[in-house]
Structures are given as structure tokens and as C-alpha cells.
Write an enzyme that holds these catalytic residues in place. Structure first.
Site, PDB file in Angstrom:
ATOM      1  N   GLU A  54       0.899  -1.190   0.040  1.00 42.64           N
ATOM      2  CA  GLU A  54       0.082   0.030   0.038  1.00 42.64           C
ATOM      3  C   GLU A  54       1.027   1.248  -0.111  1.00 42.64           C
ATOM      4  O   GLU A  54       1.853   1.221   0.670  1.00 42.64           O
ATOM      5  CB  GLU A  54      -0.825  -0.236   1.352  1.00 42.64           C
ATOM      6  CG  GLU A  54      -1.966   1.097   1.399  1.00 42.64           C
ATOM      7  CD  GLU A  54      -2.728   1.211   2.619  1.00 42.64           C
ATOM      8  OE1 GLU A  54      -2.887   0.330   3.349  1.00 42.64           O
ATOM      9  OE2 GLU A  54      -3.480   2.274   2.769  1.00 42.64           O
ATOM     10  N   ARG A 285       4.930 -12.649   9.763  1.00 44.76           N
ATOM     11  CA  ARG A 285       5.654 -11.558   9.557  1.00 44.76           C
ATOM     12  C   ARG A 285       6.875 -11.447  10.260  1.00 44.76           C
ATOM     13  O   ARG A 285       7.105 -11.955  11.107  1.00 44.76           O
ATOM     14  CB  ARG A 285       4.955 -10.089   9.519  1.00 44.76           C
ATOM     15  CG  ARG A 285       4.386 -10.111  11.108  1.00 44.76           C
ATOM     16  CD  ARG A 285       3.702  -8.434  11.302  1.00 44.76           C
ATOM     17  NE  ARG A 285       2.817  -8.337  10.250  1.00 44.76           N
ATOM     18  CZ  ARG A 285       2.790  -7.255   9.425  1.00 44.76           C
ATOM     19  NH1 ARG A 285       3.580  -6.466   9.700  1.00 44.76           N
ATOM     20  NH2 ARG A 285       1.800  -6.980   8.699  1.00 44.76           N
ATOM     21  N   LYS A 295       4.242   0.768   9.396  1.00 44.07           N
ATOM     22  CA  LYS A 295       4.500   2.028   8.626  1.00 44.07           C
ATOM     23  C   LYS A 295       4.003   3.317   9.468  1.00 44.07           C
ATOM     24  O   LYS A 295       4.528   4.466   9.501  1.00 44.07           O
ATOM     25  CB  LYS A 295       3.771   2.165   7.267  1.00 44.07           C
ATOM     26  CG  LYS A 295       4.767   1.149   6.204  1.00 44.07           C
ATOM     27  CD  LYS A 295       4.059   1.352   5.052  1.00 44.07           C
ATOM     28  CE  LYS A 295       2.972   0.272   4.828  1.00 44.07           C
ATOM     29  NZ  LYS A 295       2.538   0.333   3.592  1.00 44.07           N
TER      30      LYS A 295
END
Ligand code: ATP
Ligand code: MG
Length: 580
Positions: A54, A285, A295
Site C-alpha cells: 500500500e 511477518r 509504517k
């Protein structure tokens, strides 16, 4: 019994993988799934993955794991990997991020050829498919507010209840949804929802929202749309439209997989544009000690001024690591070593540091730099004499040759390499004792000169033994310490930036935030001296400064001033951990 056969199967799969791709590392669970799929000729034997960032921030080392995995699998199985920007949320996305993401993926060494896509490329199709779902009685327009929707959804222990708008007629739904698109209703006043099951034990299946009304300018489609699809709706469809076979994502999407499949299955018989029936596979992850990895949190560090930007060398972003002096090879090696698993864990940042040391050990020239200088005058060395001494560039790699370094009467050594009253095992310079200067002579400390007022040591007076020149030593002397040094008359002044971890307490995302304390001493700037051979060092060049670690020329350097980032020190805590 079962575990034996499972063991056997696993071994067999691994052998097959090795045969297929000539690779010696054992297969991970995702590769094993793909090998099985290929055996049953699923997707006509094709493998097609995608990396779907994204564009709402810069990529970090966690994304590198996903990039290496997705592009790596495509390479390994002679398939393809797309770069797809998941740009369904216009309020947070920016073109700057798109450009940085492209740069970072390329820098890591991967290539999407002509397959760069945007979820926004599919907005019109996504809309048409939503109309199809409505016509099939599988989606409806809901007038409940966001809060009411939350209330109606129920909890993990209680079923939800149906919205009073759930049984609208297909005609009414079609009409309302078209009017949502044309901008008749205010933001947030209505949504399109999938009609699945308000009592499902999986919350994601309790009539999830597919579309929301949001007046926001999109970085690619401008103001064309005032309704935007949700990630869970757009993602599976984007995958199918691109012919993705294996849609690899992180573990938090595991509970979304039934929805992913519901969307695909609800459309696949009607939609002729789907090029594949993609399957979602989840992996754990990457979490790293001593840093944050979302982020949102990284943006906070940038926006609140805790660091100087997304590419601050302390940041775990790809651009920060690049500026710090990390190489793509080291990052890929790290991603290979951490492997791919199905359960979350935290990786010690020392492993990442180990990987860059391994990479630079044989690659980086070894030079001398004195970080915290202490002046030494060699009293018996002729005042105007300069010798050019031979210095090998890297003992690990003889093909890197050698260079000349100047030696003269005045030099600098590290402050910490001298002690007036040393403890027992201090083998560096002390009054009356001898040490070797690397590539040069043995010197002896004769006198210490101090500042009259402060008592601070400002200079050492030494003598040298002309019989002890490196490589030509006829003295038979044995000394325990060897120090690095630079010529005071020839050395270049440089700014050296030493970094420490951004966060002190060992913790990572997922654990309580209060345990993560920003390290107030994560940056120290020194005025140092480097040997004159570095005069032509270019931005991005890396060196080992003998005994001080690996350093890289920072873009802040100018023609008149070199700036170095310490990438990592020499002490390998990871190798130590491994040895036990
Ligand atoms: P963040 O939480 O850092 O904002 P994200 O998942 O929202 O990350 P995306 O841009 O959506 O960021 O991620 C792109 C891809 O990278 C996704 O497939 C995601 O699963 C993967 N990814 C993100 N963070 C990690 C991580 N720490 N380890 C491995 N893969 C990751
Ligand atoms: Mg995301």
C-alpha cells in the site's frame, strides 16, 4: 506412524524441490505447497505471485522479507511476480511513496518487467462485479451507521444480528448502489455489504463491508470516484484479474481467507476476465528486536522529528538501511536465513548485522581512520621526512591489492588506545611501553603532555625504532598490541556518525508499547581523521576502518567534507550467540 510418513513426505518433497531448482536449501512450507500444486498441474503448471504494497509509507525490512519471498518464488519456479500497488485507500496514499517503493524493490535486485499494476486500475471492474453480486442476491446496501454496524456485528461469543436493510430487493439495492457511485449520498451514510452470515463464528464473514462512500482525491483517479472498495474485496479480485496463482500474505489475514475465497467463488463462474483461481497462503511477518516495524509507527518517528527522515540511517526502512551502508546482498541473505514460518517470532537484530559483516568482510577495503584523535609526536623521527608505507587493502582478498600510506613525525591514534595507569591486560600504549603501529614501526611512549588547567591528556611524546619497519623488521622485538593511526599532516578531517539501536528495550511490535523506549543516544557525531587515500571516496562506498567497524560514505558528504556512517561495529554478537 503418521509423523513418520509426514517426515518421509517432507524429505521427498525437499528432494524434488532440489531437483527442480538446483537449490541446496531445504524447501519451506510455501515452496512445498507449490511443488504439490505443480504435481497436480493446478493453474496449468503456472506460478504467479505478486508483491502488493500500500503506497502509504516507505518500505521496511519486513517488506524485504515479503519481496524476497514473492519474487524469489517466481524465480525459483520459473514463474512471474507482479508489483501491485494496493491503492484502495486514497486518504493516506501519496505518489512519493509509489516512487520510493519502486526504487527500493529494484535496488533489492528484483524486476517486475512490464507488470506494474494498481488496484485502482480495476476500480471500474470492481464496481461492475459489485453490481453482479447484488444481482445474485449476495450484496446489499446498508443504511446503518458505522457504529450501528459495529453493534449489530455481535462479539466473538455472541452471534450478530441482521441489519433491517439486509432484505432490500435487488432492484432497490442496484438503484441505491448506483446512486452511491454518482455521489447522491454523504460520506459514511451508506455502505455496500456482502450478504454472508451474521452468525458466522468468523467475524470476517458477518456481512463484511465491500464499499464505502468517501470523498477523497485519489493519487491516480482524482475525483472520479466517491466510493472506494475495501481491501478484502479488491485484493482477491485484483489477484484473479492478474492471474495470480499464489497470493502470499502475512498471518493476520488468515481469518480473512474464507472471505477471500467467498469473493472469488461468488464471481468466478460469471466473470470471464479472471485469469486464475488464486489461493491465499499466510506466513509469519518479520519482527526485529530494538526497532518498530509498522509504517504507522515509522511515520510517527519521521513526523515527530525523532529521526531526520524516512531514510535516516537508524530507520529499519530499506532506504534507511541503504543509506546506512547495507547492501542488497546482505538483506537478501538475511531474508534467506530467517526463513519462512507459520508462527510469529522476533528475530534478533544482531543477525541482520551479522549478514552485512559477512558481505563486507571480503568486499570492503580496509583502511585506517582515527575516530577520537590523540596527537602523538615521534621525537626521534626527522621533522621533514615522509615515508610512503605499503598497506594491503584486504588480507581476505589479495586481488584487492595494496596502497601507499604516508608516515611522518606527527600522527594521531585513538584516545582510548592510551592509558596512563592501565589495568593489567591493557596491551595498547602506556608510559614506557611499546606497541606496533599497523603497517609502520614500533613506538614507545616517553612522556605525556597534559593541559595545565584541566589535566586532560593532549599529546604523547614517543620515539620509534627504525629497525622495526613492517615487513622489514630486524629487531626481533615482540609487542602485544597493534594500533591503527593516521598521519597528522596528511589525514583528512571527516564527520563520523555512530549509531546505536533506535529503541533500547528489547521488544517489538505486538508487545506492549510501553516497553519500547526510544534510545536518546542513538546518534553520536564525531570529528575524526581518515587516511588520505579516502580523498576520492564516493557516496555509498564502504570501508572497514581497522578495529572500528564498517563505514559508508553518506550523501551529506561534499567536495570539502566527508561524512561517514558507521554501518556496524566489528564485534559480532550474533556469531557469539551461535557459538554459545
Ligand atoms: P505495515 O503494518 O508495516 O504498515 P502493511 O502490511 O500494512 O505493513 P503493506 O504495504 O500492506 O504494509 O504490505 C505489503 C506486503 O508486505 C504485504 O503482503 C504484507 O503482508 C507484507 N509485509 C508487511 N510487513 C511485513 C513484515 N513485517 N514481514 C513480512 N511481510 C510484511
Ligand atoms: Mg496494509
Amino acid at each position: 506412524m503418521t509423523s513418520n510418513t509426514e517426515e518421509g513426505n517432507k524429505k521427498k518433497l525437499e528432494e524434488e524441490k532440489r531437483e527442480m531448482n538446483n537449490n541446496s536449501s531445504p524447501a519451506n512450507f510455501i515452496e512445498n505447497i507449490i511443488i504439490e500444486d505443480l504435481k497436480s498441474n493446478m493453474n496449468d503448471g503456472k506460478v504467479h505471485t505478486r508483491f502488493p504494497p500500500e503506497p502509504n509509507g516507505y518500505l521496511h525490512i519486513g517488506h524485504a522479507k515479503s519481496i524476497c519471498l514473492n519474487f524469489g518464488i517466481a524465480q525459483e519456479f520459473k514463474g512471474l511476480c507482479n508489483l501491485r500497488f494496493d491503492d484502495t485507500n486514497p486518504s493516506k496514499e501519496e505518489v512519493e511513496y509509489v516512487e520510493s517503493i519502486k526504487e527500493d524493490v529494484r535496488w533489492l535486485g528484483f524486476d517486475w518487467d512490464d507488470r506494474m499494476f494498481y488496484a485502482s486500475d480495476y476500480f471500474e471492474k470492481l464496481y461492475q462485479y459489485a453490481l453482479q453480486l447484488i444481482k445474485a442476491g449476495k450484496a446489499y446496501v446498508d443504511d446503518l451507521s458505522a457504529e450501528e454496524i459495529r453493534e449489530y456485528r455481535g462479539t466473538l461469543t455472541e452471534p450478530g444480528k441482521n441489519s433491517p436493510y439486509r432484505d432490500r430487493s435487488i432492484e432497490e439495492n442496484l438503484d441505491l448502489f448506483k446512486r452511491m457511485r454518482s455521489g447522491e449520498f454523504p460520506d459514511g451514510s451508506r455502505v455496500l455489504r456482502a450478504k454472508i452470515d451474521m452468525a458466522s463464528p468468523n467475524m470476517n464473514l458477518r456481512d463484511p463491508v465491500l464499499y464505502r462512500i468517501m470523498r477523497a482525491t485519489h493519487h491516480r483517479t482524482g475525483d472520479k470516484w466517491c466510493i472506494y472498495p475495501m481491501y478484502d474485496y479488491a485484493h482477491p479480485i485484483s489477484d484473479a484479474l492478474e492471474g495470480i496463482t499464489h497470493s502470499i500474505c502475512t498471518l493476520e489475514f488468515e481469518d480473512h481467507r474464507p472471505l477471500y475465497n467467498w469473493i472469488i467463488d461468488s464471481l468466478i463462474d460469471e466473470v470471464t476476465d479472471f485469469k486464475s483461481r488464486p489461493q491465499q497462503i499466510e506466513f509469519a511477518r518479520l519482527n526485529l528486536t530494538n526497532t518498530v516495524m509498522s509504517k504507522r509507527k515509522l511515520r510517527e518517528l519521521v513526523e515527530e522529528g525523532y529521526v531526520e527522515g524516512w531514510d535516516d540511517p537508524r530507520m529499519p526502512t530499506i532506504s534507511g538501511l541503504r543509506r546506512r551502508g547495507y547492501t542488497p546482498e546482505a538483506i537478501r541473505d538475511f531474508c534467506e536465513r530467517i526463513g519462512v514460518a507459520k508462527s510469529n517470532s522476533i528475530v534478533d537484530i544482531a543477525l541482520l548485522e551479522h549478514c552485512i559483516r559477512e558481505d563486507l568482510n571480503a568486499k570492503a577495503p580496509r583502511v585506517m581512520a582515527v575516530l577520537r584523535p590523540l596527537k602523538v609526536v615521534i621525537e626521534n623521527y626527522p621533522e621533514d621526512q615522509v615515508e610512503e608505507l605499503e598497506a594491503e587493502n584486504n588480507p581476505e582478498n589479495s586481488s584487492m591489492g595494496s596502497r601507499k600510506i604516508p608516515f611522518c613525525r606527527e600522527i594521531y591514534i585513538e584516545q582510548e588506545d592510551f592509558m596512563e595507569n592501565p589495568p593489567k591486560k591493557f596491551f595498547r600504549l602506556t608510559p614506557g611501553k611499546e606497541v606496533r603501529l599497523k603497517h609502520a614501526y614500533i613506538i614507545k611512549c616517553e612522556r605525556v603532555i597534559k593541559d595545565e588547567n584541566t589535566g586532560e591528556i593532549i599529546e604523547l611524546r614517543c620515539t620509534y625504532d627504525p629497525q622495526t619497519k613492517s615487513g622489514e623488521d630486524t629487531s626481533g622485538k615482540k609487542v602485544k598490541g597493534t594500533l591503527h593511526w593516521v598521519s597528522a599532516h596528511h589525514a583528512l578531517k571527516a564527520e563520523v556518525r555512530l549509531y546505536d539501536h533506535l529503541f533500547i528495550e528489547e521488544s517489538s511490535e505486538g508487545e506492549s508499547e510501553t516497553k519500547m523506549v526510544l534510545n536518546p543516544n542513538s546518534l553520536e557525531k564525531l570529528t575524526s581523521f581518515v587516511e588520505p587515500s579516502l580523498k576520492n571516496a564516493s557516496i555509498g562506498n564502504s570501508y572497514q576502518f581497522l578495529r572500528n567497524g564498517y563505514f559508508c560514505v553518506d550523501p551529506d558528504s561534499t567536495d570539502n567534507k566527508l561524512v561517514f556512517n558507521r554501518i556496524v561495529g566489528l564485534r559480532d554478537t550474533w556469531a557469539k550467540i551461535k557459538k554459545g
